[in-house]
Design an enzyme around this catalytic site. Structure first.
Site, PDB file in Angstrom:
ATOM      1  N   GLU A 120       4.075 -21.593  11.700  1.00 27.24           N
ATOM      2  CA  GLU A 120       3.314 -22.189  12.796  1.00 27.24           C
ATOM      3  C   GLU A 120       2.645 -23.487  12.345  1.00 27.24           C
ATOM      4  OE1 GLU A 120      -0.377 -20.763  15.621  1.00 27.24           O
ATOM      5  OE2 GLU A 120       1.172 -19.302  15.108  1.00 27.24           O
ATOM      6  N   GLU A 170      -5.299 -27.272  17.859  1.00 37.30           N
ATOM      7  CA  GLU A 170      -6.128 -26.450  18.744  1.00 37.30           C
ATOM      8  C   GLU A 170      -7.378 -27.250  19.108  1.00 37.30           C
ATOM      9  OE1 GLU A 170      -5.549 -21.751  18.044  1.00 37.30           O
ATOM     10  OE2 GLU A 170      -6.633 -22.763  16.442  1.00 37.30           O
ATOM     11  N   ASP A 209      -0.233 -26.162  14.146  1.00 34.70           N
ATOM     12  CA  ASP A 209      -1.172 -26.148  15.272  1.00 34.70           C
ATOM     13  C   ASP A 209      -1.960 -27.420  15.470  1.00 34.70           C
ATOM     14  OD1 ASP A 209      -0.662 -23.437  15.539  1.00 34.70           O
ATOM     15  OD2 ASP A 209      -2.477 -22.811  14.509  1.00 34.70           O
TER      16      ASP A 209
END
Length: 341
Positions: free
Chosen positions: A110, A114, A112
């Site tokens: 993953e 955010e 990210d």
């Protein structure tokens, strides 16, 4: 007549420098939503524009929303112009990320972005993170502020992922680079991933460690996405060896593009960003990681600003102890008691 007084010339130069980079955009080929994405969750809370070039995803008291790329990619450049919700946004998280968690539940990779909302009058903050082969117990997060209000207009957020490195961009400014090393082993993302975008209620942790909750009196919370870029090699996640061989030419093309090179000027912009706007880094969190992670590049001028906790000595904030969260929680109606902080 004298020159106008500039109280902080270095700050003036910094914003001029960022404007210069934002004006010199990458040469990108954009696609419509339906050319590359599918609705993921949140019935009725994903709204396409009439020309299909942009979408809005909404969070209300019943559900958030999200979308996912139609393909998984074996490396790529993933990018979109994004505008975040305005006013009171405490507890709201907007995520733009790559993942293969739906295929490899225990060994997922993953990357990210955010974005973490806040109370009225306080700015959005955001974090980046890197996970490889299910390494969620070794979070590699960094947290930052922005030099603009991301709810006022669109800005481009991009993730470059190649076999050699990972670069996170805000507009055309690189804000973080992770260079692959043998010591990282499986912690470097290596399996095909899809691109996701979601908006959801993270009242339990997102703002001041959960002190301020989502207030649905301000709903719906709307995030807009446009000018999508999916530049990578579509791959079958269950045929890893053949996918890697088939994508060799595309990987070489990716690495030849302008956004794959951090020039000296871009490197200087990245240093300026990190010095002024990064307020937590796992690389300087020696309480959490007494042995520095192998990919960390310790910059003495950065390190001197941080405590052993990885937090700034003066200013900034970072609440420790948050656990790995799903970005597509079950659809449930929120209670009225959750509405105000």
């Amino acid at each position: 007549m004298g020159l106008p007084f500039i109280p902080n010339f270095s700050l003036f130069f910094f914003f001029f420098f960022f404007f210069f980079f934002s004006a010199s955009s990458f040469n990108l080929s954009t696609i419509s939503f339906d050319q590359g994405y599918n609705h993921l969750f949140g019935e009725g809370n994903l709204v396409r524009s009439s020309d299909g070039r942009s979408v809005r995803i909404l969070l209300d008291r019943y559900t958030g929303a999200g979308f996912i790329s139609a393909n998984l990619y074996n490396h790529g450049f993933f990018s979109a112009n994004i505008k975040l919700p305005a006013e009171y946004t405490a507890g709201v998280v907007v995520a733009f990320y790559t993942s293969n968690g739906d295929v490899f539940e225990k060994t997922h990779d993953e990357l990210d972005f955010e974005f973490l909302g806040d109370v009225t009058g306080k700015p959005w903050r955001f974090q980046t993170n890197v996970y490889g082969n299910g390494s969620t117990s070794r979070g590699r997060e960094e947290r930052y502020r922005l030099w603009f209000d991301p709810s006022k207009e669109f800005h481009r957020y991009s993730i470059l992922w190649t076999p050699k490195n990972i670069i996170f961009y805000v507009d055309e400014v690189p804000i973080r680079e992770v260079v692959r090393s043998a010591a990282m082993g499986g912690d470097y993302p290596s399996k095909p991933m899809a691109l996701y975008a979601t908006i959801w209620d993270a009242s339990s942790w997102a703002t001041s460690g959960g002190k301020y909750k989502v207030d649905y009196a301000y709903a719906p919370f709307v995030s807009e996405f446009s000018d999508f870029v999916l530049d990578g090699c579509p791959a079958n996640p269950l045929q890893l060896s053949s996918s890697a061989a088939a994508c060799a030419d595309k990987d070489a093309e990716l690495e030849s593009n302008d956004y794959s090179v951090i020039t000296p000027l871009r490197r200087a912009a990245m240093r300026k960003f990190r010095r002024k706007y990064m307020y937590y880094s796992y690389c300087y969190d020696t309480l959490r990681y007494p042995i520095t992670m192998p990919e960390c590049v310790i910059v003495s001028s950065e390190q001197s600003r941080f405590k052993d906790s990885g937090r700034l000595k003066f200013g900034g904030s970072h609440k420790k102890g948050s656990k790995r969260r799903s970005r597509a929680p079950p659809v449930t109606a929120a209670s009225d008691g959750q509405a105000s902080a």
